[in-house]
Write a protein that holds these residues in place. Sequence first.
Motif, PDB file in Angstrom:
ATOM      1  N   ILE A   4       0.852  -1.193   0.000  1.00  0.00           N
ATOM      2  CA  ILE A   4       0.000   0.000   0.000  1.00  0.00           C
ATOM      3  C   ILE A   4       0.886   1.241   0.000  1.00  0.00           C
ATOM      4  N   ALA A   5       0.711   2.091  -0.994  1.00  0.00           N
ATOM      5  CA  ALA A   5       1.447   3.351  -1.073  1.00  0.00           C
ATOM      6  C   ALA A   5       0.556   4.487  -0.587  1.00  0.00           C
ATOM      7  N   CYS A   6       1.004   5.182   0.446  1.00  0.00           N
ATOM      8  CA  CYS A   6       0.246   6.307   1.001  1.00  0.00           C
ATOM      9  C   CYS A   6       0.822   7.598   0.443  1.00  0.00           C
ATOM     10  N   ILE A   7       0.019   8.295  -0.354  1.00  0.00           N
ATOM     11  CA  ILE A   7       0.422   9.535  -1.012  1.00  0.00           C
ATOM     12  C   ILE A   7      -0.255  10.687  -0.293  1.00  0.00           C
ATOM     13  N   GLY A   8       0.505  11.713   0.088  1.00  0.00           N
ATOM     14  CA  GLY A   8      -0.152  12.818   0.782  1.00  0.00           C
ATOM     15  C   GLY A   8       0.807  13.882   1.261  1.00  0.00           C
ATOM     16  N   ASN A   9       0.304  14.697   2.170  1.00  0.00           N
ATOM     17  CA  ASN A   9       1.076  15.822   2.709  1.00  0.00           C
ATOM     18  C   ASN A   9       1.463  15.537   4.165  1.00  0.00           C
ATOM     19  N   SER A  10       1.367  16.548   5.026  1.00  0.00           N
ATOM     20  CA  SER A  10       1.822  16.387   6.414  1.00  0.00           C
ATOM     21  C   SER A  10       0.993  15.391   7.214  1.00  0.00           C
ATOM     22  N   ILE A  11      -0.274  15.227   6.894  1.00  0.00           N
ATOM     23  CA  ILE A  11      -1.102  14.245   7.598  1.00  0.00           C
ATOM     24  C   ILE A  11      -0.567  12.831   7.338  1.00  0.00           C
ATOM     25  N   THR A  12       0.077  12.675   6.190  1.00  0.00           N
ATOM     26  CA  THR A  12       0.654  11.384   5.816  1.00  0.00           C
ATOM     27  C   THR A  12       2.087  11.234   6.300  1.00  0.00           C
ATOM     28  N   GLU A  13       2.876  12.314   6.204  1.00  0.00           N
ATOM     29  CA  GLU A  13       4.290  12.219   6.531  1.00  0.00           C
ATOM     30  C   GLU A  13       4.624  12.557   7.977  1.00  0.00           C
ATOM     31  N   GLY A  14       3.834  13.408   8.611  1.00  0.00           N
ATOM     32  CA  GLY A  14       4.185  14.002   9.896  1.00  0.00           C
ATOM     33  C   GLY A  14       4.409  13.022  11.033  1.00  0.00           C
ATOM     34  N   PRO A  15       4.840  13.530  12.188  1.00  0.00           N
ATOM     35  CA  PRO A  15       5.161  12.667  13.330  1.00  0.00           C
ATOM     36  C   PRO A  15       3.969  11.859  13.826  1.00  0.00           C
TER      37      PRO A  15
ATOM     38  N   ILE B 190       3.233  -1.278   4.209  1.00  0.00           N
ATOM     39  CA  ILE B 190       2.854   0.124   4.013  1.00  0.00           C
ATOM     40  C   ILE B 190       4.066   0.936   3.587  1.00  0.00           C
ATOM     41  N   GLY B 191       3.920   1.669   2.503  1.00  0.00           N
ATOM     42  CA  GLY B 191       4.951   2.608   2.065  1.00  0.00           C
ATOM     43  C   GLY B 191       4.460   4.023   2.297  1.00  0.00           C
ATOM     44  N   ASN B 192       5.138   4.762   3.167  1.00  0.00           N
ATOM     45  CA  ASN B 192       4.736   6.142   3.458  1.00  0.00           C
ATOM     46  C   ASN B 192       5.483   7.075   2.519  1.00  0.00           C
ATOM     47  N   PHE B 193       4.761   7.640   1.558  1.00  0.00           N
ATOM     48  CA  PHE B 193       5.346   8.536   0.574  1.00  0.00           C
ATOM     49  C   PHE B 193       4.787   9.951   0.724  1.00  0.00           C
TER      50      PHE B 193
ATOM     51  N   PRO C 222       4.863  21.283  -5.481  1.00  0.00           N
ATOM     52  CA  PRO C 222       4.106  20.232  -6.171  1.00  0.00           C
ATOM     53  C   PRO C 222       4.592  18.830  -5.842  1.00  0.00           C
ATOM     54  N   TYR C 223       3.681  17.992  -5.397  1.00  0.00           N
ATOM     55  CA  TYR C 223       4.034  16.627  -5.021  1.00  0.00           C
ATOM     56  C   TYR C 223       4.593  15.845  -6.206  1.00  0.00           C
ATOM     57  N   MET C 224       4.034  16.068  -7.389  1.00  0.00           N
ATOM     58  CA  MET C 224       4.436  15.271  -8.541  1.00  0.00           C
ATOM     59  C   MET C 224       5.816  15.634  -9.074  1.00  0.00           C
ATOM     60  N   SER C 225       6.464  16.623  -8.440  1.00  0.00           N
ATOM     61  CA  SER C 225       7.847  16.951  -8.787  1.00  0.00           C
ATOM     62  C   SER C 225       8.845  16.361  -7.796  1.00  0.00           C
ATOM     63  N   THR C 226       8.356  15.566  -6.872  1.00  0.00           N
ATOM     64  CA  THR C 226       9.215  15.039  -5.800  1.00  0.00           C
ATOM     65  C   THR C 226       9.716  13.630  -6.103  1.00  0.00           C
ATOM     66  N   GLU C 227      10.784  13.278  -5.418  1.00  0.00           N
ATOM     67  CA  GLU C 227      11.312  11.913  -5.505  1.00  0.00           C
ATOM     68  C   GLU C 227      10.333  10.920  -4.894  1.00  0.00           C
ATOM     69  N   ALA C 228       9.546  11.398  -3.927  1.00  0.00           N
ATOM     70  CA  ALA C 228       8.553  10.525  -3.291  1.00  0.00           C
ATOM     71  C   ALA C 228       7.549  10.000  -4.311  1.00  0.00           C
ATOM     72  N   PHE C 229       7.151  10.841  -5.246  1.00  0.00           N
ATOM     73  CA  PHE C 229       6.206  10.435  -6.287  1.00  0.00           C
ATOM     74  C   PHE C 229       6.817   9.349  -7.169  1.00  0.00           C
ATOM     75  N   VAL C 230       8.090   9.521  -7.511  1.00  0.00           N
ATOM     76  CA  VAL C 230       8.802   8.528  -8.319  1.00  0.00           C
ATOM     77  C   VAL C 230       8.953   7.220  -7.541  1.00  0.00           C
ATOM     78  N   ASN C 231       9.338   7.341  -6.276  1.00  0.00           N
ATOM     79  CA  ASN C 231       9.553   6.152  -5.450  1.00  0.00           C
ATOM     80  C   ASN C 231       8.262   5.381  -5.201  1.00  0.00           C
ATOM     81  N   ALA C 232       7.148   6.109  -5.103  1.00  0.00           N
ATOM     82  CA  ALA C 232       5.854   5.454  -4.906  1.00  0.00           C
ATOM     83  C   ALA C 232       5.518   4.558  -6.093  1.00  0.00           C
ATOM     84  N   GLN C 233       5.890   5.003  -7.283  1.00  0.00           N
ATOM     85  CA  GLN C 233       5.658   4.176  -8.476  1.00  0.00           C
ATOM     86  C   GLN C 233       6.605   2.983  -8.504  1.00  0.00           C
ATOM     87  N   LYS C 234       7.855   3.203  -8.131  1.00  0.00           N
ATOM     88  CA  LYS C 234       8.837   2.117  -8.096  1.00  0.00           C
ATOM     89  C   LYS C 234       8.464   1.058  -7.051  1.00  0.00           C
TER      90      LYS C 234
END
Length: 201
Positions: free
Chosen positions: A13-24, A41-44, A58-70
């Motif tokens: 499961i890839a979780c795509i999001g902002n601070s609610i997804t990444e934060g502490p 679970i993959g936290n991206f 922009p999220y789609m310019s991040t390495e996280a977006f690329v890694n979520a696909q990988k």
Amino acid sequence: MPTQGLAQEKIKIACIGNSITEGPDNYPTPLAKMLGDKYEIGNFGKWGHTLLRKGDHPYMSTEAFVNAQKFQPDIVIIKLGTNDSKPENWEYKDEFQLDLEYMVRTFKHCGSKPKIILCRCIPAGNNLYGIRNDVITKEIYPIQRKVAKKFHLKLVDLYTPFEQKVDSTYYVWDNVHLNKKGSCILAGYIYRAITGKKFTK
């Protein structure tokens, strides 16, 4: 000597999001505990990022977006839109649906062909950081519904469960970010969207 069966591969499961997804106090951590060992679970998440490709971060310019696909997920949870409601980002609101559809198509074309789940944004109180709750409810949510219908995606309503709790202890310090209790509640709704069952301890 009997041949042992191969271990079953975990559901990714890839979780795509902002601070609610990444934060502490993020939701993927309790979600992983709820789902158990059959899932990975993959936290991206990326703090402060937007769905809009012309947004300030922009999220789609991040390495996280690329890694979520990988990661080749079986399920993708998309929880973005809160930071898009800021005036400097919502200036490009006419492109929000296009960008959301682009993200959905990108994940659909992953080799794993994942199931995609969209999430309605949680409420934002006091319009902090320029985040505007009226934009989240009246403009972003209708677009999310339209895209979910177009692609036959499940849309999880994360707004209504927290609507009466914006100024309560369900939030950490600023009425935007959930604390551990709130994140566990949110994770429970995601759990139900994935499994079709309500989480019980």
